[in-house]
Design an enzyme around this catalytic site. Sequence first.
Site, PDB file in Angstrom:
ATOM      1  CE  LYS A 172      -8.134   2.182   3.331  1.00 32.46           C
ATOM      2  NZ  LYS A 172      -8.005   3.595   2.950  1.00 32.46           N
ATOM      3  CG  ASP A 174      -8.630   8.592   2.736  1.00 27.99           C
ATOM      4  OD1 ASP A 174      -9.504   9.261   2.168  1.00 27.99           O
ATOM      5  OD2 ASP A 174      -7.866   7.825   2.111  1.00 27.99           O
ATOM      6  CG  HIS A 295      -4.755  -0.292  -1.338  1.00 28.43           C
ATOM      7  ND1 HIS A 295      -5.591   0.745  -1.652  1.00 28.43           N
ATOM      8  CD2 HIS A 295      -5.084  -0.659  -0.079  1.00 28.43           C
ATOM      9  CE1 HIS A 295      -6.392   1.011  -0.627  1.00 28.43           C
ATOM     10  NE2 HIS A 295      -6.100   0.158   0.340  1.00 28.43           N
TER      11      HIS A 295
HETATM   12  C1  CAP Z   1      -9.520   6.053  -2.750  1.00 35.96           C
HETATM   13  C2  CAP Z   1      -8.418   6.381  -1.749  1.00 35.96           C
HETATM   14  C3  CAP Z   1      -7.289   5.384  -1.757  1.00 35.96           C
HETATM   15  C4  CAP Z   1      -6.694   5.133  -3.103  1.00 35.96           C
HETATM   16  C5  CAP Z   1      -5.246   4.694  -2.968  1.00 35.96           C
HETATM   17  C6  CAP Z   1      -7.846   7.767  -1.980  1.00 35.96           C
HETATM   18  O1  CAP Z   1     -10.522   7.032  -2.613  1.00 35.96           O
HETATM   19  O2  CAP Z   1      -8.932   6.362  -0.435  1.00 35.96           O
HETATM   20  O3  CAP Z   1      -6.309   5.890  -0.861  1.00 35.96           O
HETATM   21  O4  CAP Z   1      -7.394   4.090  -3.650  1.00 35.96           O
HETATM   22  O5  CAP Z   1      -4.775   4.340  -4.230  1.00 35.96           O
HETATM   23  O6  CAP Z   1      -7.499   8.357  -0.953  1.00 35.96           O
HETATM   24  O7  CAP Z   1      -7.709   8.139  -3.130  1.00 35.96           O
HETATM   25  P1  CAP Z   1     -11.555   7.200  -3.833  1.00 35.96           P
HETATM   26  P2  CAP Z   1      -4.255   2.848  -4.474  1.00 35.96           P
HETATM   27  O8  CAP Z   1     -12.350   5.916  -3.925  1.00 35.96           O
HETATM   28  O9  CAP Z   1     -12.426   8.361  -3.432  1.00 35.96           O
HETATM   29  O10 CAP Z   1     -10.757   7.448  -5.064  1.00 35.96           O
HETATM   30  O11 CAP Z   1      -5.415   1.975  -4.081  1.00 35.96           O
HETATM   31  O12 CAP Z   1      -3.933   2.826  -5.938  1.00 35.96           O
HETATM   32  O13 CAP Z   1      -3.079   2.655  -3.603  1.00 35.96           O
HETATM   33 MG    MG Z   2      -7.175   7.101   0.494  1.00 38.55          MG
END
Ligand code: CAP
Ligand code: MG
Length: 427
Positions: A172, A174, A295
């Site tokens: 996916k 970001d 999520h």
């Molecule tokens: C995770 C992530 C997701 C978070 C969002 C980030 O990356 O891509 O956006 O999971 O949080 O940008 O932090 P990492 P939630 O795996 O590198 O942490 O799922 O709680 O909404």
């Molecule tokens: Mg993210």
Amino acid sequence: MKFVDTSYEPGKDDLKVVFRIEPGHGTIFKEAASKIAKESSVGTWTTTDTINERAEKIKARVYELNDPYAKIAYPKELFELNNIPQIMSSIAGNIFGMKSVKNLRLVDLGMPEKILKEYKGPRYGIEGVREMLEVESRPLMGTIVKPKLGLDQKEHAKVAEKSWIGGCDIVKDDENLTSQPFNKFEDRLTETLESRDRAEDETGEKKVYMCNVTAPFNEMMERAEEIKKQGGRYMMIDVVTVGFSALQEMRDEGPELVIHAHRAMHGAITRKKEHGITMQALGQLYRLIGVDQLHIGTGVGKMEGEKNDIKWIKENISKKEVTEYDTTMEDMKKRLKQNWHQIKPVFPVSSGGLHPGIIHEIMDFLGKDLIIQAGGGVHGHPDGSKAGAKAMRQAIDAKMNKENPWKYSEEKEELKKALELWGTKPN
Ligand code: CAP
Ligand code: MG
């Protein structure tokens, strides 16, 4: 007008809401509950001689008081049933700013079939996504291309290809990657779908790319149509920042793509235990509108959220019916039953600070009907993205085979290196 009536039995067509109330200075709990029912339905701060019979008939009623929780029933005539913005302007509007409440939290929703019938719900749901990916029972595993921003479309597609070949089912964008000058939407889409096709040929597995269409509505719709045109199967939408109205239109009028709901900005609304709206209540609305994946948090990763709450969110977005037997008597003061009738289940997504070492813990409490995503936990592997994806799949296989990850890693180099680097404890 009286707004507290604990003898009132909510009608089968009433919308029920649980609020957690901290009264404002000089206000007692029952009075605060009454003012919430009034302001969120027909009344205002004072009585007026313009009140008519209909207003009296359709007013909201506080029917249960368990300080600090109050349950309020809203007759369906208060709402334009297929209009989520209007429903939220009622039950989550002015009341959050009233002086008679110091803090207020919308905890849970009990929606009648009359409202559910107005919505399509998820087009694919858990079953449809599993069929598309041809993955019958294990959790699906995905990664987020990192760094969040900075790669151009070719570098992005290369990271994606390595991750898919290593074993990711899903790659996916970001949440803040949409169409920046160094990585334009359409260029990234084309390059990454070509990578997806090469990865499918090499692995013989189905692979999906969740391209982020988040944008002003018309642009978002055009991007979704472009995905469809180029043979994509998913669109990713930052559902909180685009808003309920745009999301409803994308689901109802957009191309038939799987909708992956990222919840960036939810923390501004859901995080404080004493004020705002629970992620679980938001999750019910996103299921109603019809996202396919959402999520919900991890309980162990880098983002806040207790395990018990995350489990409750999962129940509400993925079960056919949530009954009083799914919770404790104590919790029943703040929870409502919910029969989802024809509305399909949403695939829960656990993401945020995850890595191969904590997969077994995540699956222990969230089970197998889950999408597990890791960005840093894949691309931060000592041997890179492909090895990181392999390590994640190996960690899932270990759990599916009921094997201890350390023992299982004796034969799996990639998993071994991940465990040596990150261990099996949350970071
Ligand atoms: C995770 C992530 C997701 C978070 C969002 C980030 O990356 O891509 O956006 O999971 O949080 O940008 O932090 P990492 P939630 O795996 O590198 O942490 O799922 O709680 O909404
Ligand atoms: Mg993210």
